[in-house]
Scaffold this motif. Structure first.
Motif: not given
Length: 305
Positions: A199-200, A215-216, A219-222, A243, A247, A255, A257
């Motif tokens: 998923d990235c 980048t994932v 359950d986080w979008i980093d 993303s 997810l 999700v 972030l």
């Protein structure tokens, strides 16, 4: 003012500390991971800690001293929403100072309240970092097409270097950029057991130039970044909603972030359906901040070597 019974924290206090952290998160918002046993253990039970119990035996205030991943001395504390404005926060600050020796610890606050802001200001602590924590409930995900002329690829061995190039191109001009080597940054990604490589995504132009990435993890979008030449064309929005969709298909119900408190991207995330869920921050003693600036030559106008 109510009187608490203070005592050192032990492993047996973990359930009560988790409940305290979750009560603070429910009232003030902040980093949801604070309510996990792993983070509570690292903050309050690895180093020295103290807890204050009320007449029912419930821990309603706690502080901990620990070292972060870089070895920096840190301090953190929590006061239950029902026990605030009674001097317990001041007692935690006094305890942390008396047990920190000659060090001036970095104050770690993964959940923030107005009471904490006032307490830190009164004790000469200066905010050096802050992020807004945001959540998407995945009930409605807007559609944002990939800009013409671009393609995206997932994180793989053959695209890893392109991810780093996009990362550096997106953030390299920002103040305080850590400037890791490619090997260091990729090792940091590899150390994340919850990273979702499929998923990235990294975005390429027709000529193969990396111009954006996301980048994932769990359950986080980093991280989301777009190089300056491609900003304002919808690439960042596309990477985010892509993303979210991925997810949701994987079974996520929400999700998360984090975005810099002064970052204008927060408006974009709000348009995409994210909502503010609190603040996480770092504080330092004002004298330590000014000394660090002077050491780097930022007060005298010198250019650091």
């Amino acid at each position: 003012m109510s009187t608490l019974e203070w005592s050192p924290l032990t492993a047996a206090d973990l359930p009560d500390l988790v409940e305290l952290a979750r009560a603070c998160l429910a009232h003030d918002g902040g980093l949801p991971l604070l309510g996990t046993e792993e983070l509570v253990t690292g903050f309050f039970l690895v180093g020295e800690g103290i807890g204050g119990r009320d007449e029912t035996g419930e821990i309603v205030a706690a502080a901990g001293l620990f070292d972060d991943d870089t070895g920096r001395a840190c301090a953190t504390g929590l006061v239950h929403p029902s026990a605030r404005r009674q001097g317990h926060g001041e007692q935690l600050v006094t305890w942390a100072r008396s047990h920190s020796g000659e060090h001036q610890p970095l104050v770690v606050a993964e959940t923030m309240s107005r009471e904490a802001e006032s307490l830190f200001a009164a004790n000469g602590l200066h905010r050096t970092f802050a992020e807004s924590v945001m959540r998407h409930r995945l009930k409605h995900i807007p559609r944002v097409p990939l800009p013409d002329g671009l393609r995206t690829e997932p994180f793989r061995e053959d695209t890893a270097s392109a991810f780093f190039t996009a990362y550096r191109g997106s953030f390299g001009d920002r103040p305080g950029f850590p400037d890791p080597s490619e090997a260091q940054w990729l090792q940091w990604l590899a150390s994340d057991a919850d990273l979702r490589p499929q998923d990235c995504r990294v975005a390429f132009t027709k000529t193969g130039e990396p111009v954006g990435f996301v980048t994932v993890s769990s359950d986080w979008i980093d991280e989301v970044g777009v190089v300056p030449a491609w900003r304002g064309r919808g690439l960042g929005a596309h990477l985010v909603v892509r993303s979210l969709s991925a997810l949701k298909r994987a079974g996520a119900r929400q999700v998360w972030l984090c975005v810099g408190a002064d970052n204008t991207s927060r408006c974009l995330y709000e348009r995409l359906g994210f909502r503010y869920k609190g603040t996480r921050a770092r504080y330092e003693k004002r004298s330590a901040v000014w000394q660090a600036l002077d050491t780097r030559g930022e007060l005298s106008g010198e250019t650091p070597a």
